[in-house]
Design an enzyme around this catalytic site. Structure first.
Site, PDB file in Angstrom:
ATOM      1  N   PRO A  59       0.856  -1.199   0.000  1.00  0.00           N
ATOM      2  CA  PRO A  59       0.000   0.000   0.000  1.00  0.00           C
ATOM      3  C   PRO A  59       0.887   1.244   0.000  1.00  0.00           C
ATOM      4  O   PRO A  59       1.847   1.319   0.773  1.00  0.00           O
ATOM      5  CB  PRO A  59      -0.791  -0.107   1.303  1.00  0.00           C
ATOM      6  CG  PRO A  59      -0.684  -1.542   1.711  1.00  0.00           C
ATOM      7  CD  PRO A  59       0.633  -2.028   1.170  1.00  0.00           C
ATOM      8  N   HIS A  60       0.586   2.183  -0.883  1.00  0.00           N
ATOM      9  CA  HIS A  60       1.426   3.367  -0.997  1.00  0.00           C
ATOM     10  C   HIS A  60       0.603   4.573  -1.405  1.00  0.00           C
ATOM     11  O   HIS A  60      -0.488   4.431  -1.951  1.00  0.00           O
ATOM     12  CB  HIS A  60       2.563   3.126  -2.000  1.00  0.00           C
ATOM     13  CG  HIS A  60       2.077   2.749  -3.361  1.00  0.00           C
ATOM     14  ND1 HIS A  60       1.723   1.452  -3.690  1.00  0.00           N
ATOM     15  CD2 HIS A  60       1.864   3.485  -4.473  1.00  0.00           C
ATOM     16  CE1 HIS A  60       1.324   1.410  -4.952  1.00  0.00           C
ATOM     17  NE2 HIS A  60       1.400   2.628  -5.440  1.00  0.00           N
ATOM     18  N   ALA A  61       1.149   5.738  -1.102  1.00  0.00           N
ATOM     19  CA  ALA A  61       0.475   6.987  -1.450  1.00  0.00           C
ATOM     20  C   ALA A  61       1.490   8.114  -1.390  1.00  0.00           C
ATOM     21  O   ALA A  61       2.624   7.918  -0.945  1.00  0.00           O
ATOM     22  CB  ALA A  61      -0.675   7.256  -0.480  1.00  0.00           C
TER      23      ALA A  61
END
Length: 153
Positions: free
Chosen positions: A64-66
Site C-alpha cells: 500500500p502506498h500513497a
C-alpha cells in the site's frame, strides 16, 4: 538508512489483523506514531490509492502506498501478518507481508524507485522466507535494514 526511503525500527511489527481494512488502519496508525503524521490523512490517501486497484503485489506481498504533501522524503512501515489475509492481489494469493510506503507529493521518480526496491527485495524467495520465519519485529528490522543498506551501496 536507505537512500530511497526511511525505515525506523519502530516501523516494523507483527500483526494479527485479519482483514484488508484492519491492515490499512494499522498502517495509518504506524505512520502516525512513528513518523508523526496525521492518521486520518494517511488512511484517506492510502484508501484513495487502493480504490484505483489493489496494491496486492503478488507473491504474498502487498505494498500500500500513497503520496502526501507533509513529507520531506519517502518513509516506510512493515507488517508481518500472523495469518495470511486476502488483499485482492492480482495472483489471488493472500498476503503475509505488507510494506506501507508514503512519499512526498512531488517525488515522482523517487517514489517509483522506492516501490521498485521493495518489489525487488520481495521477489527474492529466500528473503521472503527469512522474513516470515524471523522470530519478531527486531529480527525483521535487522533483515530488512541489511538488505536496504546493501542495495543502497
Amino acid at each position: 538508512m536507505s537512500s530511497l526511503f526511511t525505515l525506523l525500527p519502530d516501523a516494523v511489527v507483527t500483526s494479527s489483523a485479519d482483514s484488508k481494512a484492519l491492515i490499512l488502519g494499522q498502517l495509518a496508525d504506524m505512520f502516525a506514531e512513528v513518523y508523526n503524521l496525521d492518521r486520518e490523512k494517511v488512511l484517506a490517501r492510502i484508501n484513495e490509492r487502493e480504490e484505483m486497484g489493489s496494491t496486492g503485489f503478488g507473491r504474498r506481498v502487498a505494498i500500500p502506498h500513497a503520496r502526501m504533501s507533509a513529507l520531506g522524503r519517502p518513509v516506510a512501515v512493515v507488517m508481518r501478518l500472523d495469518n495470511p489475509v486476502d488483499f485482492e492481489s492480482a495472483d489471488g494469493v493472500p498476503v503475509d507481508l505488507v510494506f506501507g510506503l508514503l512519499s512526498p507529493e512531488n517525488a515522482g521518480a523517487t517514489h517509483l524507485h522506492a516501490l521498485a526496491a521493495i518489489s525487488r527485495m520481495m521477489r527474492d524467495e529466500r528473503m521472503h522466507a527469512a522474513l516470515i520465519e524471523a522470530p519478531g519485529p527486531e529480527a525483521l528490522y535487522s533483515l530488512l535494514s541489511n538488505v536496504i543498506d546493501r542495495d543502497a551501496a
